[in-house]
Design an enzyme around this catalytic site. Structure first.
Site, PDB file in Angstrom:
ATOM      1  N   ASP A  29       0.817  -1.225   0.000  1.00 34.36           N
ATOM      2  CA  ASP A  29       0.000   0.000   0.000  1.00 34.36           C
ATOM      3  C   ASP A  29       0.845   1.267   0.000  1.00 34.36           C
ATOM      4  O   ASP A  29       0.671   2.151  -0.848  1.00 34.36           O
ATOM      5  CB  ASP A  29      -0.913   0.045   1.246  1.00 34.36           C
ATOM      6  CG  ASP A  29      -2.122  -0.860   1.096  1.00 34.36           C
ATOM      7  OD1 ASP A  29      -2.475  -1.210  -0.047  1.00 34.36           O
ATOM      8  OD2 ASP A  29      -2.699  -1.206   2.139  1.00 34.36           O
ATOM      9  N   ARG A  54      -0.548   5.820  16.459  1.00 32.48           N
ATOM     10  CA  ARG A  54      -0.843   6.758  15.366  1.00 32.48           C
ATOM     11  C   ARG A  54      -0.463   8.206  15.672  1.00 32.48           C
ATOM     12  O   ARG A  54       0.138   8.873  14.832  1.00 32.48           O
ATOM     13  CB  ARG A  54      -2.304   6.670  14.939  1.00 32.48           C
ATOM     14  CG  ARG A  54      -2.726   5.321  14.346  1.00 32.48           C
ATOM     15  CD  ARG A  54      -1.736   4.774  13.367  1.00 32.48           C
ATOM     16  NE  ARG A  54      -2.220   3.580  12.688  1.00 32.48           N
ATOM     17  CZ  ARG A  54      -1.455   2.574  12.301  1.00 32.48           C
ATOM     18  NH1 ARG A  54      -0.157   2.586  12.553  1.00 32.48           N
ATOM     19  NH2 ARG A  54      -1.948   1.544  11.657  1.00 32.48           N
ATOM     20  N   ASP A  88      -7.764   4.825  11.801  1.00 36.38           N
ATOM     21  CA  ASP A  88      -6.399   5.345  11.693  1.00 36.38           C
ATOM     22  C   ASP A  88      -6.332   6.662  10.921  1.00 36.38           C
ATOM     23  O   ASP A  88      -5.612   7.575  11.284  1.00 36.38           O
ATOM     24  CB  ASP A  88      -5.481   4.291  11.058  1.00 36.38           C
ATOM     25  CG  ASP A  88      -5.254   3.112  12.000  1.00 36.38           C
ATOM     26  OD1 ASP A  88      -5.257   3.340  13.224  1.00 36.38           O
ATOM     27  OD2 ASP A  88      -5.086   1.986  11.512  1.00 36.38           O
ATOM     28  N   SER A 100      -5.489  -8.529   7.655  1.00 36.50           N
ATOM     29  CA  SER A 100      -4.876  -7.207   7.731  1.00 36.50           C
ATOM     30  C   SER A 100      -4.316  -7.067   9.149  1.00 36.50           C
ATOM     31  O   SER A 100      -5.049  -7.185  10.130  1.00 36.50           O
ATOM     32  CB  SER A 100      -5.936  -6.143   7.441  1.00 36.50           C
ATOM     33  OG  SER A 100      -5.483  -4.899   7.917  1.00 36.50           O
TER      34      SER A 100
HETATM   35  N1  ARG Z   1      -9.281  -1.562  15.423  1.00 35.63           N
HETATM   36  C1  ARG Z   1      -8.036  -1.146  15.967  1.00 35.63           C
HETATM   37  C2  ARG Z   1      -8.004   0.352  16.099  1.00 35.63           C
HETATM   38  O1  ARG Z   1      -8.750   1.030  15.474  1.00 35.63           O
HETATM   39  C3  ARG Z   1      -6.864  -1.681  15.165  1.00 35.63           C
HETATM   40  C4  ARG Z   1      -6.677  -1.049  13.830  1.00 35.63           C
HETATM   41  C5  ARG Z   1      -5.549  -1.651  13.076  1.00 35.63           C
HETATM   42  N2  ARG Z   1      -5.160  -0.837  11.954  1.00 35.63           N
HETATM   43  C6  ARG Z   1      -4.810  -1.294  10.772  1.00 35.63           C
HETATM   44  N3  ARG Z   1      -4.517  -0.412   9.862  1.00 35.63           N
HETATM   45  N4  ARG Z   1      -4.760  -2.554  10.511  1.00 35.63           N
HETATM   46  O2  ARG Z   1      -7.220   0.860  16.859  1.00 35.63           O
END
Ligand code: ARG
Length: 408
Positions: free
Chosen positions: A16, A95, A124, A175
């Site tokens: 990506d 993040r 994110d 993922s």
């Molecule tokens: N659901 C979790 C969160 O929002 C994990 C997200 C994981 N992110 C990813 N890009 N795979 O914090």
């Protein structure tokens, strides 16, 4: 609109964000790639070389593990931050740090834009965008994946066309996002909330049924709300977390399967592995019950829930977060001591705790006749405590034993 602009991209080395480099370059931008080590493990490729080869103007690889632990994970531990009462927020904590580092590099190279590879469906993107807005409102955020709407096969074709190496390893259906404080696994067969995760989902934990038959005891030492030693050995937070992950994970501790409410309104099915996070927060909570008053514990529980939400929702760099941090920090001054846990086939059970400023007092609590607790005073206390109930019953003839809700 990107023509001639310097853009600093959060780069993972994966497909990506590799495609993002090319995408930016094709729009006339000057892409800079930033790879951050948050303890997710060694990158599979030479990320710097790869970014440069694809067309980055420059690429940076930086270790942010210590900063991640000290500035993000530590306050979350003090706040026992668990979203939905379960998820220790490791991704959500990472993040804002990544965004902060993007801004740092943007200042170094004189960029006007930062970029990330988040899709339009997750949390994110919110965290990256809002953090950037909070700390560097003059910068513009670009999210190529969100904007371009490419399917996976289209992305692969685009990569092939532009000579971007496509991972040769068999593509996992999941993922995954990982850092030192945990690992999240989503998508593929897990999108069926009734599908039990198969063993290939997990990397940090063994299946509880395959964990050793012998329990393992560990002792976590805390100072002012933070773990500082493991089995008597003093360790920095990053090392302590890494070791606890290994020890607790080997006993099957740390798996979470949950339905989560994303900020964008979607309910999603999430699998997490976070052996250290759950062990440490469990121990920390327990030490707090020894050292904080009932009032503080109750009020702090409300603060903790709010803290977890704002972290999840990308509001890390906000006045509310600052203010709650100050409250939490004040409560932690006496949260010092040791907690002993028994790790056994998926559970981390607290079996002992000691604290120099413990409010637990054996002389008061003991059922021995020589207790210092004044039992005679209890009778008077209860007479007044129960006065409103007695009053009500006197006027209304007592409350019926069966509640209306349970009557047929
Ligand atoms: N659901 C979790 C969160 O929002 C994990 C997200 C994981 N992110 C990813 N890009 N795979 O914090």
């Amino acid at each position: 609109m990107l023509e001639g602009k310097k853009v600093v991209l959060a780069y993972s080395g994966g497909l990506d964000t590799s495609v993002c480099v090319k995408w930016l370059e094709q729009r006339g931008a000057e892409p800079y790639a930033l790879y951050l080590d948050l303890g997710q493990g060694e990158p599979e490729v030479d990320v710097k070389g790869k970014a440069l080869k694809i067309g980055a103007a420059d690429a940076f690889v930086r270790d942010a593990k210590t900063e991640f632990c000290e500035e993000y994970v530590a306050p979350a531990i003090k706040a026992n931050a668990l979203y939905g009462g379960k998820y220790p927020l490791f991704t959500a904590l990472g993040r804002p740090l990544i965004a902060k580092k993007l801004v740092e590099v943007a200042r170094e190279v004189g960029a006007t834009h930062v970029a990330h590879g988040s899709t339009g469906k997750g949390n994110d993107q919110v965290r990256f965008d809002v953090t950037t807005a909070s700390i560097a409102p003059d910068l513009t955020v670009v999210a190529p994946v969100r904007d371009w709407n490419m399917s996976r096969p289209e992305e692969m074709a685009y990569a092939e066309e532009h000579g971007i190496p496509i991972p040769v390893t068999k593509k996992s259906p999941y993922s995954v996002d990982a850092n030192l404080f945990g690992r999240s696994i989503e998508a593929g067969p897990l999108e069926d909330p009734n599908h039990e995760p198969t063993p290939d989902v997990y990397e940090m934990t063994v299946a509880p049924e395959e964990a050793p038959d012998e329990p393992r005891y560990v002792e976590l030492g805390f100072e002012e709300g933070l773990p500082v030693s493991l089995d008597g050995e003093e360790l920095g937070l990053a090392d302590l977390i890494a070791e606890t992950n290994a020890i607790a994970g080997a006993h099957g501790v740390g798996r979470i399967d949950m339905i989560e409410d994303r900020l964008v309104g979607i309910k999603s099915r999430e699998i997490y592995e976070c052996p250290a996070a759950l062990t440490i927060i469990g121990a920390h909570k327990e030490l707090e019950t020894m050292t904080l008053t009932k009032d503080v514990l109750r009020f702090k529980a409300q603060v903790e829930a709010r803290y977890a939400e704002l972290t999840y929702d990308g509001l890390w760099f906000t006045p509310l977060k600052r203010a709650l941090d100050a409250f939490v920090a004040e409560t932690q001054k006496t949260v010092t001591g040791t907690v002993r846990l028994k790790l056994y086939k998926g559970s981390a059970t607290v079996v002992g705790r000691t604290a120099p400023k413990a409010l637990y007092n054996k002389e008061l609590a003991t059922y021995d006749p020589n207790s210092t607790f004044d039992e005679a005073a209890a009778a008077g206390f209860i007479a007044l405590w129960g006065l409103p109930a007695r009053q009500w019953a006197g006027v209304n003839g007592g409350i019926e034993e069966e509640s209306p809700a349970t009557k047929p």
